[in-house]
Write an enzyme that holds these catalytic residues in place. Structure first.
Site, PDB file in Angstrom:
ATOM      1  N   CYS A   2       0.861  -1.187   0.000  1.00 52.86           N
ATOM      2  CA  CYS A   2       0.000   0.000   0.000  1.00 52.86           C
ATOM      3  C   CYS A   2       0.894   1.233   0.000  1.00 52.86           C
ATOM      4  CB  CYS A   2      -0.858   0.029   1.264  1.00 52.86           C
ATOM      5  SG  CYS A   2      -1.746  -1.501   1.552  1.00 52.86           S
ATOM      6  N   ARG A  27       1.623   1.266  -5.952  1.00 48.76           N
ATOM      7  CA  ARG A  27       1.750   0.369  -4.785  1.00 48.76           C
ATOM      8  C   ARG A  27       0.430  -0.367  -4.517  1.00 48.76           C
ATOM      9  NH1 ARG A  27       6.406   1.653  -2.262  1.00 48.76           N
ATOM     10  NH2 ARG A  27       5.814   0.455  -0.430  1.00 48.76           N
ATOM     11  N   TRP A  74      -3.525  -1.962  -1.364  1.00 49.63           N
ATOM     12  CA  TRP A  74      -3.467  -3.257  -2.053  1.00 49.63           C
ATOM     13  C   TRP A  74      -3.920  -4.254  -1.004  1.00 49.63           C
ATOM     14  CZ3 TRP A  74      -0.598  -7.896  -1.646  1.00 49.63           C
ATOM     15  CH2 TRP A  74      -0.683  -8.730  -2.775  1.00 49.63           C
ATOM     16  N   ASN A  98       0.720   0.505   6.146  1.00 47.80           N
ATOM     17  CA  ASN A  98       1.235  -0.317   5.058  1.00 47.80           C
ATOM     18  C   ASN A  98       2.004  -1.453   5.707  1.00 47.80           C
ATOM     19  OD1 ASN A  98       2.255  -1.410   2.713  1.00 47.80           O
ATOM     20  ND2 ASN A  98       3.993  -0.004   2.643  1.00 47.80           N
ATOM     21  N   GLY A  99       1.609  -2.683   5.413  1.00 43.94           N
ATOM     22  CA  GLY A  99       2.317  -3.837   5.981  1.00 43.94           C
ATOM     23  C   GLY A  99       1.301  -4.878   6.432  1.00 43.94           C
ATOM     24  N   GLU A 474      25.480  -1.509 -25.327  1.00 44.74           N
ATOM     25  CA  GLU A 474      24.819  -0.258 -24.924  1.00 44.74           C
ATOM     26  C   GLU A 474      25.620   0.947 -25.422  1.00 44.74           C
ATOM     27  OE1 GLU A 474      22.074   0.604 -24.027  1.00 44.74           O
ATOM     28  OE2 GLU A 474      22.348   2.599 -23.182  1.00 44.74           O
ATOM     29  N   LYS A 478      24.046   3.755 -27.896  1.00 43.56           N
ATOM     30  CA  LYS A 478      24.083   5.189 -27.558  1.00 43.56           C
ATOM     31  C   LYS A 478      24.727   5.979 -28.689  1.00 43.56           C
ATOM     32  CE  LYS A 478      21.753   5.693 -24.786  1.00 43.56           C
ATOM     33  NZ  LYS A 478      21.136   4.442 -24.590  1.00 43.56           N
ATOM     34  N   GLU A 481      22.603   5.939 -32.009  1.00 44.20           N
ATOM     35  CA  GLU A 481      21.285   6.599 -32.040  1.00 44.20           C
ATOM     36  C   GLU A 481      21.391   8.114 -31.944  1.00 44.20           C
ATOM     37  OE1 GLU A 481      18.513   5.912 -28.777  1.00 44.20           O
ATOM     38  OE2 GLU A 481      20.135   5.190 -27.534  1.00 44.20           O
ATOM     39  N   HIS A 497      35.731 -14.350 -35.027  1.00 41.91           N
ATOM     40  CA  HIS A 497      34.838 -15.231 -35.812  1.00 41.91           C
ATOM     41  C   HIS A 497      34.155 -14.460 -36.938  1.00 41.91           C
ATOM     42  CE1 HIS A 497      35.506 -18.389 -32.910  1.00 41.91           C
ATOM     43  NE2 HIS A 497      35.261 -17.529 -31.944  1.00 41.91           N
ATOM     44  N   LYS A 597      10.753   8.625 -27.888  1.00 37.73           N
ATOM     45  CA  LYS A 597      11.095   8.273 -26.499  1.00 37.73           C
ATOM     46  C   LYS A 597      10.345   7.013 -26.074  1.00 37.73           C
ATOM     47  CE  LYS A 597      13.183   8.659 -22.621  1.00 37.73           C
ATOM     48  NZ  LYS A 597      14.610   8.240 -22.588  1.00 37.73           N
TER      49      LYS A 597
HETATM   50  C1  AGP Z   1      17.511   3.798 -25.648  1.00 35.95           C
HETATM   51  O1  AGP Z   1      18.489   4.816 -25.627  1.00 35.95           O
HETATM   52  C2  AGP Z   1      16.612   3.898 -26.862  1.00 35.95           C
HETATM   53  N1  AGP Z   1      15.951   5.148 -26.858  1.00 35.95           N
HETATM   54  C3  AGP Z   1      15.688   2.711 -27.031  1.00 35.95           C
HETATM   55  O2  AGP Z   1      16.493   1.601 -27.351  1.00 35.95           O
HETATM   56  C4  AGP Z   1      14.844   2.318 -25.801  1.00 35.95           C
HETATM   57  O3  AGP Z   1      15.677   1.763 -24.821  1.00 35.95           O
HETATM   58  C5  AGP Z   1      13.831   1.245 -26.209  1.00 35.95           C
HETATM   59  O4  AGP Z   1      12.954   1.816 -27.172  1.00 35.95           O
HETATM   60  C6  AGP Z   1      13.008   0.714 -25.030  1.00 35.95           C
HETATM   61  O5  AGP Z   1      12.282   1.770 -24.450  1.00 35.95           O
HETATM   62  P1  AGP Z   1      11.628   1.535 -23.011  1.00 35.95           P
HETATM   63  O6  AGP Z   1      12.751   1.355 -22.059  1.00 35.95           O
HETATM   64  O7  AGP Z   1      10.843   2.772 -22.753  1.00 35.95           O
HETATM   65  O8  AGP Z   1      10.766   0.305 -23.095  1.00 35.95           O
END
Ligand code: AGP
Length: 602
Positions: A2, A27, A74, A98-99, A474, A478, A481, A497, A597
């Site tokens: 909760c 929660r 909850w 809560n608990g 990653e 970065k 993109e 390989h 985003k």
């Molecule tokens: C991350 O820098 C990218 N913008 C993209 O790969 C992102 O991580 C992916 O679209 C997943 O988004 P989410 O974490 O909102 O699910």
């Protein structure tokens, strides 16, 4: 689990209570309620549906108060019904909880609580009746709290609103509670998300802390009546995330925010004094879990890859990681003793959301690790683990990623130790992560020089082994993109390989090489690359530097790391390399071309 919240101020703060409840809705939202004190009378509003409905009732009843406590439930004891909805309001006090109070029947007898006074099926109401009975005997509220809690078996975070003193009292054990401090109000909440945006400082309360607040003062004592000294942390209001401030881009600001977001995520789940981890409650029995399917996209998928390494290093749970868009095509899934863990910054990624729905249809329990806790993915999950990074504006995910890693680390440690404790080595490793990130941020100009060297390169590689392999992916993501340059991340052992054919004079390869049990192997991979004219840029630590310097065009020395902190620490320079290179190239750092985003299409 909760959510509880209480505010006492010199202004009508009902709107802050409502916004706080909305932030705590992750929660649980079986029911919700508020009670305020106006001219020495309790005024209340309750609803057995979402907070929005409660908000309508509050407005209709014109409830405006300077001191109130509220709760989003909850259900554990007693079904979702108005009579079981907190707060529990008695003659002299009101209570939210809560608990779980395991021995509430014993307490009912111990304090001779008459059956006809009990209106609900909950454990929490018994505490309200006991507290009210002792108040009638003119016992000081703090003394009452100490008298009750020493008899309680179970977990609790209570907030008591006392009519006579016009104060809020709170106490916690095993359920999270934070104290929000501002000049004109004091607030308590289950987590920092529930605090008003105008909070200045926050204190993460510890087990057996008893808090007394009015709008000008607060007092924290422990069960032995000693004043408890607690560190104050600066609170970042949500609206601050929507301005760049001194930074050129949101991405830069979010990279530099990571010492805070990492600490907030860490302390949101970890109880400093007992070194125990408290995840939000759910009906998932972690001891029966034998298989985990991690499912995500992009950067969040890389976080899942790290989690797989960790789970396989430190637990005997069988772990698979899936790219959501590929998982969609799976026909048969292992259903027994399995849970699905979905990682998503936005909580709206359609590929990930569809997989969640698929698992739910197959009656598989689901956990979501999200940065937007009232998102679609969160709302469909059986357990939500927020990442507390604060709103992330830059399309390229940075602080949300490292907070995902911290949250997944807490989840693993919760799996690993049934008493959810964390050993002191891991505790200090994770506790110091924020400081290590600060040290790297102080090397920003050094990292900028590395980026500058990459401006005219046509193709760039990242390589890593073990926990560094997902970070290589990653780093490449970065860079791709936001700079639009071609960049590949590879498992270092995989280069020979095939991809090694791409290496020629001056092709830069950024090697992620902490001095760990993979170091000597990646050193030989580096020599393979060097022998073919590749240009080596190494991210390593003091020990690695001594051995790798002679092969490197440039080297960045990072703080020493351990298994849990290494992926978080090595994420920072790869984020900054991409950021500075994008700035040199003049691309749109915060809203790069072709991207969004939250990718809400399949
Ligand atoms: C991350 O820098 C990218 N913008 C993209 O790969 C992102 O991580 C992916 O679209 C997943 O988004 P989410 O974490 O909102 O699910």
């Amino acid at each position: 689990m909760c959510g509880i919240i209480g505010i006492v101020g010199d202004y009508n703060n009902t709107n802050d209570i409502i916004n706080g409840l909305k932030s705590l809705e992750y929660r649980g939202y079986d029911s919700c309620g508020i009670v305020g004190l106006v001219q020495n009378k309790f005024i209340e509003a309750k609803s057995i549906s979402k907070i929005n409905n409660l908000e309508k009732i509050i407005k209709k009843n014109k409830i405006n108060t300077k001191i109130s406590i509220a709760h989003t439930r909850w259900a554990t004891h007693g079904k979702p019904s108005l009579v079981n909805t907190h707060p529990f309001i008695k003659n002299n006090c009101a209570v939210v909880h809560n608990g779980i109070i395991e021995n509430f029947e014993y307490l009912t007898k111990k304090f001779n609580i008459r059956k006809n006074l009990i209106k609900s099926d909950t454990d929490s109401e018994i505490i309200a009746l006991i507290f009210d009975k002792l108040l009638k005997q003119n016992i000081d509220p703090i003394k009452i709290i100490k008298q009750i809690v020493k008899l309680i078996k179970g977990t609790y975070a209570f907030a008591f609103l006392v009519k006579e003193t016009k104060k809020i009292y709170a106490v916690k054990k095993g359920s999270p509670l934070v104290l929000g401090i501002s000049d004109n109000f004091k607030a308590i909440s289950s987590d920092i998300l529930g605090l008003p945006d105008t909070t200045n400082e926050v204190i993460f309360l510890e087990d057996e802390d008893i808090v007394e607040i009015n709008h000008t003062n607060f007092k924290i004592i422990n069960f032995k009546n000693n004043t408890s000294k607690r560190n104050k942390h600066i609170f970042t209001p949500k609206k601050n995330f929507l301005i760049k401030g001194k930074f050129k881009h949101f991405m830069q600001k979010e990279i530099f925010y990571q010492p805070t977001s990492i600490k907030d995520t860490f302390f949101n789940y970890l109880e400093k004094k007992t070194k125990k981890i408290f995840l939000p409650k759910s009906d998932i029995n972690f001891t029966q879990i034998k298989n985990i399917d991690f499912i995500a996209c992009g950067t969040a998928f890389h976080a899942c890859m790290i989690a797989k390494y960790w789970f396989e290093m430190f637990s005997n749970v069988n772990v698979n990681v899936h790219i959501a868009s590929e998982f969609r095509h799976k026909k048969n899934i292992n259903k027994s003793e399995t849970i699905g863990i979905f990682v998503s910054q936005s909580g709206e990624t359609m590929d990930t959301l569809q997989c969640l729905k698929f698992l739910k249809k197959n009656n598989i329990k689901t956990i979501s690790v999200v940065n937007v806790f009232n998102s679609s993915i969160a709302r469909l999950s059986d357990l939500i683990i927020p990442t507390l990074a604060g709103p992330e504006i830059g399309v390229a995910s940075t602080k949300a990623f490292t907070s995902q890693l911290m949250a997944l680390c807490m989840l693993l440690l919760n799996f690993q130790k049934l008493d959810n404790s964390i050993n002191s080595k891991n505790y200090s490793d994770l506790l110091n992560t924020g400081n290590s990130i600060k040290k790297i941020l102080h090397k920003d100009s050094e990292i900028k020089n590395i980026a500058k060297h990459l401006v005219n390169k046509k193709s760039i590689f990242y390589i890593g082994r073990g926990l560094m392999y997902p970070i290589a992916l990653e780093g490449a993501l970065k860079l791709k993109e936001i700079t639009y340059k071609h960049c590949e991340g590879y498992a270092a052992g995989e280069l020979k390989h095939g991809p090694l054919a791409l290496i020629e004079d001056n092709i830069p390869v950024i090697a992620l090489a902490p001095y760990d049990n993979n170091f000597l192997k990646i050193l030989s991979n580096i020599q393979e690359i060097k022998a073919r004219g590749g240009e080596i840029i190494t991210l390593t630590d003091k020990l690695g530097y001594k051995k790798i310097k002679k092969f490197s065009h440039s080297t960045l020395i990072l703080p020493d790391t351990k298994s849990y902190s290494a992926p978080i620490i090595y994420s920072i320079p790869v984020q900054l390399i991409a950021y500075h290179l994008a700035v040199f190239l003049g691309t749109d750092v915060d809203q790069p071309r072709n991207l969004a985003k939250a990718v809400t299409v399949e």
